[in-house]
Design a protein around this motif. Structure first.
Motif, PDB file in Angstrom:
ATOM      1  N   SER B 286       0.822  -1.267   0.084  1.00  0.00           N
ATOM      2  CA  SER B 286       0.057   0.082  -0.195  1.00  0.00           C
ATOM      3  C   SER B 286       0.739   1.364  -0.077  1.00  0.00           C
ATOM      4  CB  SER B 286      -0.822   0.042   1.106  1.00  0.00           C
ATOM      5  OG  SER B 286      -0.022  -0.041   2.372  1.00  0.00           O
ATOM      6  N   TRP B 588      -5.038   6.505   3.586  1.00  0.00           N
ATOM      7  CA  TRP B 588      -6.329   6.070   3.379  1.00  0.00           C
ATOM      8  C   TRP B 588      -6.863   6.147   4.877  1.00  0.00           C
ATOM      9  CZ3 TRP B 588      -4.099   1.243   0.888  1.00  0.00           C
ATOM     10  CH2 TRP B 588      -3.877   1.726  -0.664  1.00  0.00           C
ATOM     11  N   ARG B 590     -10.856   5.887   7.224  1.00  0.00           N
ATOM     12  CA  ARG B 590     -12.385   5.528   7.276  1.00  0.00           C
ATOM     13  C   ARG B 590     -12.825   6.204   8.469  1.00  0.00           C
ATOM     14  NH1 ARG B 590     -12.585  -0.145  10.401  1.00  0.00           N
ATOM     15  NH2 ARG B 590     -14.906   0.495  10.695  1.00  0.00           N
ATOM     16  N   HIS B 600     -11.115   2.881  -0.280  1.00  0.00           N
ATOM     17  CA  HIS B 600     -10.190   3.900   0.314  1.00  0.00           C
ATOM     18  C   HIS B 600     -10.363   5.166   0.138  1.00  0.00           C
ATOM     19  CE1 HIS B 600      -7.107   0.638  -1.306  1.00  0.00           C
ATOM     20  NE2 HIS B 600      -7.802   0.154  -0.068  1.00  0.00           N
ATOM     21  N   ASN B 601     -10.628   6.046   1.187  1.00  0.00           N
ATOM     22  CA  ASN B 601     -10.824   7.351   1.120  1.00  0.00           C
ATOM     23  C   ASN B 601      -9.356   7.913   1.297  1.00  0.00           C
ATOM     24  OD1 ASN B 601     -13.861   7.124   1.240  1.00  0.00           O
ATOM     25  ND2 ASN B 601     -13.329   6.533   3.496  1.00  0.00           N
ATOM     26  N   GLU B 602      -8.886   8.445  -0.083  1.00  0.00           N
ATOM     27  CA  GLU B 602      -7.510   8.819  -0.228  1.00  0.00           C
ATOM     28  C   GLU B 602      -7.428  10.485   0.144  1.00  0.00           C
ATOM     29  OE1 GLU B 602      -5.340   7.464  -3.491  1.00  0.00           O
ATOM     30  OE2 GLU B 602      -3.508   8.045  -2.590  1.00  0.00           O
ATOM     31  N   TYR B 661      -7.043   5.043  10.601  1.00  0.00           N
ATOM     32  CA  TYR B 661      -6.430   4.540   9.268  1.00  0.00           C
ATOM     33  C   TYR B 661      -7.015   3.293   9.263  1.00  0.00           C
ATOM     34  CZ  TYR B 661      -2.855   8.101  10.363  1.00  0.00           C
ATOM     35  OH  TYR B 661      -2.067   9.222  10.512  1.00  0.00           O
TER      36      TYR B 661
END
Lengths: 114, 881
Positions: B286, B588, B590, B600-602, B661
């Motif tokens: 990742s 990333w 949440r 993935h909230n980037e 995370y």
């Protein structure tokens, strides 16, 4: 006057070279007169055309020139043959003889076909 | 041989030689004298003797002429004569010549200088073997269409693909270099073992990396760039085998790269080391840090390669859903990767320069027309004296050629200076990354471009005046006061040329206006902090000493407290990435307490000290800032920007909400504050959601230092670096600049500024030239109509109405130019849409302003001749004829 011939292009140079060879260093006027005399006054030479021809020969390195004094005390440029000019004269003489010989055969009255 | 000799002597005879002329005159004189002497001797009268001699010679002058022709080359001699005459003519009207040559030089200078950049960036092939077969390989995520590869992904892609004959990876990086004078930051790149083989580059000296040299077990080796070899090692060949200490570890130098080698995506790199995949980032799927470069197999297209890579990415996404969710693939030709960004700008600039050249040429052409009009009498006289039309045309052609030759020579000289000047104006940092510009200069391609331009100009300028050389006209030219239809024809042609010029100027002005407005918008974009009196500096601490949290925190505290105690410092802040940089370094997250399906909230993450926001002058919207005591022993906290609040908590209060995370089990991070959007990335890109975490809870060895000074910050910079080196001489500092400079020199601002200034410059010159052109046409028209005006006034026309008559003519031309220009500029603006920021292509204020500027300038330019027309004395005007 009517049967005088103009000088053919290309032959003038040969005449000039031959004349200088025969008489040694000579000025333009002398060359012109000599060519006329030699031709038995059959050639009509415009003396003016002689000079570009002389210049061309000089540029090509066949003749070289030098200022001098004529027989009756006139300042004149004298042209003389260089070594390269002598060679060129020999070559052109040969060529010319060949050409005339060939033409002579064509023009000769035809003999026996044998 | 003989012929050569004769030609040489004739060529040398081209130089005018008075001695030769005199000698020949003497020779002819001697000839005539001898002939006359002979004739006298044969009994002619002196008069007759002389005439006969002259007759036999065939005339002195014609003999001399024949002799002269034989002694030079007549064709060249004429040419030389024409050139001499042309130069004399041009010198006679020095004003016209200077203006024409200058305008031409200006046009050629601008277009050649810009073309040199276009050549260096877009035309010159990249210095790799068969560079068309090379592609850049990227992962894609929703936030970045071309993002980095992770090392495990790279290894899988390399193994699974069927479209590349080789796939390699590179990463721009920085090293801490141990030198005799202490630690120094040095730029470098990490590459996979086959990187240079894929590019088809062989080292100038030493060897390439062997297969497997990038594995962690392999001995540490390094390749030097040519520049590093020259500057750091004096270009000595014994550099091979020497050891260089990078980041505290010894590396053996195994080779030097060729001088012409450059690889812009990793430049400026001095040290090229193989990737020794180790450390947490390289091993995590990742963690994305690499870019790929690959050579396509024969016959494989970019599309095929892309399809293959996409299917592999899909496969990996299914196999590793945690790390590879939404990770796609992108493949693009390497040239596109390297020069894709700069291409549209260069093309716009080239178009601008081309249009300027067009205006300059049209102006010179119309000047030539006016001149040829004024020379009708001369031409008529010369043709009456026997000059053939061919000879006259050759005269004009020669004048055109002389003009173009002078203009081109001047233009080329100016161009070679201009391109160096332009390159010097590019900030060092940006120039270093545009390494393809290194070969900038007058090379064969640039010279042939210049040659082609000159040739076109030569054709144009040689034949414009000959248009006026039709035979009947030449005869007319002698007739007194003839003002036939010719004057009108020319007036129409001249007017059309001026309309063309005005329209072109309009296009350039609109382009400059739109780019200028974009620049203004970029520089005045909402950045979310106060940049004045701010100073920034980048600090890199050696990992060997500061890798642990408490070490890094101790260092950060020391840096902050020592710098805060410097005189003139108001406050100090630390961040992991300075603002107005990039939107990278993402993470990333949440939202806890919400359903989560592995998405993935980037967002970019910035680790900042407690004093960071106050130092920046950022605006806290709600909640609180971090405090210094918040480290890993305390509950984890975060501050979010407005964009994050809006995107992830629409209609909700983010304060008190918990994020995490993507770790298992999740570690809650509480949102304690919301700040106004701070411009973290490029100025011309909207600020994405950003997450701020206390530095003390997520430490690093790279510190971006921000200092607020009480006065202008520039003077603080040496003290800052000295203070940091006093803490530990092993810490490297780099790029100390004021925040304003950082913003102004940032790539986005730079690109907008350079294009706005350059196109603005072209537009200004175009305006000037077209106004001069308009003035010329109107003034000429007035001079042609003097008699008509005289008649009108004699019949009672008032001065005002005469003035209006002329202004009306100019007004028509201007309106036509503006109208045509308007249409063209909207089309051109559409073509350069990609370069505009915050401005539409159909920007009414800009279009209106440009039309007004052009209109007023045109009015001023035509007012002078109009006034002259109005002040015509009718009696004199009628008497002139």
């Amino acid at each position: 006057m009517g049967d005088k011939t103009d000088v053919w292009q290309g032959t003038l140079a040969l005449m000039v070279l031959k004349t200088i060879e025969a008489l040694g260093p000579l000025h333009g006027y002398g060359i012109a007169r000599r060519i006329e005399q030699t031709s038995g006054n059959l050639l009509s030479l415009n003396y003016g055309t002689l000079y570009p021809a002389l210049l061309k020969l000089e540029q090509e390195g066949s003749i070289s020139s030098e200022w001098g004094v004529s027989e009756n005390n006139r300042r004149a440029k004298f042209y003389k043959l260089t070594r390269a000019g002598r060679k060129q004269l020999e070559k052109e003489t040969r060529n010319w003889e060949q050409t005339t010989a060939i033409l002579a055969r064509f023009l000769a009255p035809s003999g026996d076909p044998a | 041989m003989k012929l050569l000799r004769a030609w040489f002597s004739r060529l040398s005879g081209m130089w005018p030689d008075e001695r030769r002329e005199r000698e020949f005159a003497d020779e002819i004189e001697g000839h005539l004298q001898m002939h006359i002497d002979d004739n006298l001797r044969s009994g002619m009268t002196p008069e007759h003797a002389r005439r006969e001699a002259l007759l036999k010679l065939g005339g002195i002058e014609s003999t001399k002429e024949a002799y002269r022709e034989r002694s030079t080359v007549p064709f060249l001699d004429h040419l030389l004569q024409d050139v001499r005459f042309a130069i004399r003519q041009l010198r006679k009207s020095l004003g016209f010549t200077c203006i024409a040559v200058f305008m031409l030089a200006l046009g050629i200078c601008a277009s050649v200088a810009i073309f040199a950049f276009v050549d260096a960036a877009l035309i010159k092939p990249l210095p790799y073997r068969n560079s068309t077969g090379l592609v850049g390989v990227f992962e894609t995520v929703p936030m970045f269409p071309r993002s980095n590869l992770s090392y495990p992904d790279y290894i899988d892609w390399k193994k699974l693909n069927k479209v590349f004959s080789s796939l390699d990876a590179y990463q721009r990086t920085g090293f801490m270099l141990n030198t005799a004078t202490g630690a120094q930051p040095a730029r470098g790149a990490r590459v996979s073992d086959g990187f240079f083989r894929t590019l088809g580059v062989t080292p100038l000296l030493g060897r390439d990396f062997y297969a497997g040299e990038d594995l962690p077990a392999a001995p540490r080796t390094v390749l030097l760039s040519y520049a590093a070899w020259q500057q750091r090692y004096g270009g000595k060949p014994d550099v091979l085998g020497r050891t260089v200490t990078l980041d505290g570890a010894p590396n053996t130098i195994i080779g030097v790269l060729p001088r012409e080698f450059h690889f812009a995506p990793a430049e400026p790199a001095e040290f090229w080391t193989p990737i020794h995949a180790a450390g947490s980032c390289d091993l995590r799927r990742s963690c994305h840090g690499l870019y790929g470069v690959a050579r396509l197999k024969d016959g494989v297209s970019v599309q095929t390669a892309l399809a293959n890579m996409k299917s592999i990415a899909k496969q990996l996404e299914q196999q590793y859903p945690d790390s590879n969710r939404d990770q796609g693939a992108a493949v693009a030709p390497l040239t596109e990767v390297i020069v894709g960004d700069i291409r549209p700008i260069l093309l716009v600039l080239l178009t601008g320069a081309g249009l300027l050249l067009l205006i300059a040429s049209v102006n010179v052409a119309s000047l030539l027309l006016v001149r040829s009009e004024g020379r009708r009498r001369e031409i008529a006289v010369r043709s009456a004296l026997g000059a053939s039309p061919a000879r006259l045309i050759s005269q004009f052609v020669t004048e055109g050629l002389v003009l173009v030759a002078a203009g081109s020579a001047l233009g080329l000289t100016l161009a070679s200076w201009t391109m160096q000047l332009l390159a010097m104006l590019i900030p060092e940092d940006i120039l270093a990354r545009m390494s393809f510009l290194h070969g900038l200069g007058l090379n064969v391609r640039v010279l042939s471009f210049a040659g082609a331009v000159s040739l076109l100009a030569a054709v144009l300028f040689s034949f414009t005046p000959t248009l006026r050389l039709s035979l009947p006209e030449m005869r007319e030219g002698l007739a007194e006061g003839s003002r036939g239809s010719a004057g009108n024809t020319w007036r129409r042609l001249g007017s059309e040329l001026v309309v063309l010029e005005l329209a072109t100027a309009m296009v350039l002005l609109v382009g400059a206006g739109l780019l200028g407005k974009s620049l203004y918008r970029v520089l005045h974009v909402q950045i979310g902090f106060q940049p004045d009196h701010l100073v920034t500096m980048q600090i890199a601490a050696p990992r060997s000493t500061y890798a642990k949290d408490e070490q890094a925190i101790a260092l950060e505290r020391q840096v902050v407290s020592r710098i805060a105690s410097l005189p003139g410092v108001k406050s100090v802040g630390i961040t992991s990435d300075l603002p107005v940089g990039g939107n990278g370094d993402t993470m990333w997250f949440r939202v806890l307490g919400r359903p989560w399906h592995g998405e993935h909230n980037e967002v970019p993450e910035r680790n900042v000290s407690s004093g960071y926001f106050i130092t920046l002058g950022a605006k806290l919207l709600r909640g609180r800032y971090f405090n210094e005591a918040e480290d890993t022993s305390k509950p984890h906290v975060a501050i979010v920007n407005e964009a994050l609040a809006g995107q992830y908590f629409p209609g909700e209060d983010p304060l008190g909400k918990q994020l995490s995370y993507l770790s298992v089990p999740p570690v809650p991070i509480e949102i304690v504050g919301i700040v106004e959007n701070i411009k973290e990335g490029p100025l011309d890109i909207p600020t994405p959601p950003v997450l701020y975490i206390p530095f003390n809870q997520n430490t690093g060895t790279y510190l971006g230092l921000v200092v607020r000074a009480s006065q202008a910050g520039q003077s603080l910079l040496p003290a800052l670096a000295a203070t940091i080196h006093k803490i530990d001489p092993g810490i490297a500092t780099r790029d100390g600049v004021t925040m304003s400079d950082r913003i102004n020199d940032s790539p986005s601002a730079y690109i907008h500024r350079s294009s706005a200034w350059l196109v603005g410059g072209f537009a200004f010159l175009a305006l000037l030239l077209s106004i001069v052109g308009l003035y010329g046409v109107v003034a000429y028209s007035v001079s042609q109509r003097t008699r008509e005006i005289g008649v009108r006034m004699a019949l009672g026309a008032e001065r005002g109405s005469v003035c209006r008559l002329i202004l009306k003519e100019a007004g028509w031309l201007t309106s036509a130019g503006v109208a045509i220009g308007l249409g063209c500029s909207v089309a051109v603006a559409n073509l350069m849409r990609g370069l505009l920021f915050g401005v539409g292509t159909w920007d009414m204020p800009t279009l209106a302003a440009v039309a007004i500027v052009l209109g007023i300038s045109a009015l001023l330019a035509s007012y002078i001749p109009a006034r002259r027309a109005a002040s015509v004395n009718p009696v004199e005007a009628l008497r002139i004829e």
